[in-house]
Scaffold this active site. Structure first.
Site, PDB file in Angstrom:
ATOM      1  CB  SER A  31      -8.197   3.638   2.660  1.00  0.00           C
ATOM      2  OG  SER A  31      -7.363   3.036   3.631  1.00  0.00           O
ATOM      3  CE  LYS A  68      -3.952   1.936   2.594  1.00  0.00           C
ATOM      4  NZ  LYS A  68      -4.842   1.762   3.753  1.00  0.00           N
ATOM      5  CB  SER A 117      -8.483   0.719   5.543  1.00  0.00           C
ATOM      6  OG  SER A 117      -9.210   1.888   5.372  1.00  0.00           O
TER       7      SER A 117
HETATM    8  N1  GLN Z   1     -13.246   4.123   5.969  1.00  0.00           N
HETATM    9  C1  GLN Z   1     -12.737   4.611   7.210  1.00  0.00           C
HETATM   10  C2  GLN Z   1     -12.351   6.060   7.061  1.00  0.00           C
HETATM   11  O1  GLN Z   1     -12.688   6.614   6.070  1.00  0.00           O
HETATM   12  C3  GLN Z   1     -11.578   3.776   7.653  1.00  0.00           C
HETATM   13  C4  GLN Z   1     -10.356   4.042   6.866  1.00  0.00           C
HETATM   14  C5  GLN Z   1      -9.175   3.212   7.313  1.00  0.00           C
HETATM   15  O2  GLN Z   1      -9.321   2.202   7.984  1.00  0.00           O
HETATM   16  N2  GLN Z   1      -8.000   3.691   6.949  1.00  0.00           N
HETATM   17  O3  GLN Z   1     -11.750   6.646   7.881  1.00  0.00           O
END
Ligand code: GLN
Length: 487
Positions: free
Chosen positions: A150, A75, A174
């Site tokens: 994400s 990532k 995420s």
């Molecule tokens: N979807 C969640 C957010 O927008 C979690 C994102 C994540 O785990 N990095 O913050």
């Protein structure tokens, strides 16, 4: 395409070289990338050099890690020395880190072959990878749908056959949410099990790095490669790391006798997609047929997870993102004076969602509001944690759907941040409590989209988490479903 064990066996029997395997994956990435767009950058030179080094060590008869020669995608919020690390943000579009993250350094040591850096929501803020400043990533099972986020790039790369394993990060879901959307296994470790050194910070008290893989065993092998104490991360735990993969024994695939499993009652009610609900009923029946005791468990404060998270995560993000000021590194906008430069750099460098979070965080931390919002949220966080502690006095692991519905069409939630936030309903409380949890496939919708089962364990019980997941996986057909080939 292949699992870690398959690659390991070829290398050891000298049937294929690490370079040949790397080249096969790179060729397929080249063909499938126009459809999937999982990567921000592909790194063939790095991959081939690392694969050559593995082949050399094999020829010399050196003892090798099971991860040696295995292609991996990283990532793009993990710093890789000398290789651009963008966090999918314009503000870091040209940032070349002068140091390596602990996890990628450990994997290099183990001999993994890095094929590229994957797409994400900018600064890991989002649930669909549509917040990337660069491009949208497609869901390998249905290109018009999102891969989740994400870590959508990493999940799509594994689900789309571009790599056997990948790394993601999970602040509120995420890893698990995109794993569910892309039909792969994804694990968020206990807070502190994996070093965050070199992970570009979003919300430091919630962020954890974790593995994506095709199978539970591969997930265990990759976790092994990254877990363990690191003096460079002050929240890193000094604990003994078990040999996770050796705990996945054949007897588990026959029986879960004696295991107590709790279904989180609050996740099974209204709002759940009927196909996800049906898949969960199938899971419960199956676990019972394997001899496990399955009971409903109430976590009454689970429902406050999202509200609590959207105070705490933006607060930490607003503090962490203050460092992008155009002075030290990253983008610097042209301006007449210093103050204007700060403003223009952040105006041009950050996307809408990142700005939204910085504003919320700055607001809730400001004098006069701190007690009403931030402090209150921290108290609710403790209550959510206590719900889990109570539950684990009664059961070994908890289960619930990973997401309320399968992958949604691209564009369907981009103008409605609140409905986007709701897709992390089931995963966020786990981060607030610092627990380990895993998502694995437990069915498919009529449209052919994967459905994810989330298993949650108590602190540092990754062993149990992986064992229950392995037992379920090996005794059900879902992992045999071939991943889509694109190109
Ligand atoms: N979807 C969640 C957010 O927008 C979690 C994102 C994540 O785990 N990095 O913050």
């Amino acid at each position: 395409m292949y699992t870690i064990r398959q690659i390991q066996s070829w290398l050891h029997k000298k049937e294929r070289s690490a370079v040949e395997i790397a080249q096969e994956y790179l060729d397929y990435i080249h063909r499938s990338e126009p459809h999937l767009k999982s990567f921000i950058c592909v790194t063939p030179e790095v991959a081939l050099a690392q694969a050559e080094a593995v082949d050399r060590q094999l020829r010399e008869g050196k003892p090798m890690s099971p991860l040696a020669g295995v292609p991996i995608a990283i990532k793009d919020n993990l710093c890789t020395q000398g290789i651009t690390t963008t966090c999918a943000s314009r503000i870091l579009a040209n940032f070349v880190p002068p140091y390596e993250s602990t996890v990628t350094a450990r994997l290099q040591q183990a001999g993994t072959v890095m094929v590229g850096k994957t797409n994400l929501d900018e600064f890991a803020m989002g649930s669909s990878t549509e917040n990337s400043a660069f491009h949208r990533t497609a869901n390998p099972w249905k290109l018009a749908c999102v891969p989740g986020g994400s870590s959508g790039g990493s999940a799509a790369a594994v689900g789309g056959n571009q790599v056997p394993i990948a790394l993601g990060s999970d602040t509120g879901g995420s890893i698990r949410q995109p794993a569910a959307f892309c039909g792969v296994v994804g694990l968020k470790p206990t807070y502190g099990l994996v070093s965050r050194f070199g992970l570009i910070a979003f919300a430091s008290s919630l962020d954890q790095i974790g593995p994506f893989a095709r199978t539970v065993e591969d997930c265990a092998l990759l976790l092994q490669g990254i877990a363990g104490y690191d003096p460079k991360d002050s929240t890193s735990l000094q604990v003994e790391i078990p040999d996770y993969a050796s705990l996945l024994t054949p007897d588990l695939t026959q029986s879960l006798q004696g295991k107590k499993i709790g279904v989180i009652q609050e996740t099974m009610g209204a709002g759940l997609d009927p196909e996800v609900a049906a898949a969960m009923q199938g899971v419960i029946k199956h676990l019972e047929s394997m001899g496990a005791t399955v009971e409903e468990i109430s976590c009454p404060r689970f429902q406050y997870g999202i509200a609590t998270y959207y105070i705490i995560a933006p607060s930490e993000a607003s503090a962490n993102l203050a460092r992008y000021d155009g002075v030290k590194y990253g983008l610097r906008a042209e301006a007449k004076n210093l103050l204007e430069m700060y403003g223009k750099t952040r105006e041009e460098g950050f996307g809408a969602e990142v700005k939204r979070r910085i504003m919320i965080g700055t607001y809730v931390l400001s004098a006069g509001y701190y007690d009403a919002y931030y402090l209150k949220a921290q108290k609710v966080r403790t209550l959510i944690k206590q719900d889990f502690e109570r539950a684990f006095q009664q059961v070994d692991v908890l289960i619930c759907p990973t997401t309320p519905s399968p992958a949604f069409p691209a564009g369907s939630k981009t103008n409605d941040p609140l409905s986007m936030y709701l897709s992390d309903l089931m995963t966020i409380p786990v981060n607030l409590a610092g627990l380990p949890a895993l998502s694995l496939p437990c069915g498919f919708s009529q449209e052919g989209l994967p459905i994810g089962l989330q298993i949650i364990a108590n602190v540092l019980r990754e062993d149990l988490l992986l064992q229950v997941a392995y037992a379920y996986e090996q005794s059900t057909p879902w992992h045999k479903q071939p991943f889509p080939l694109l190109g």
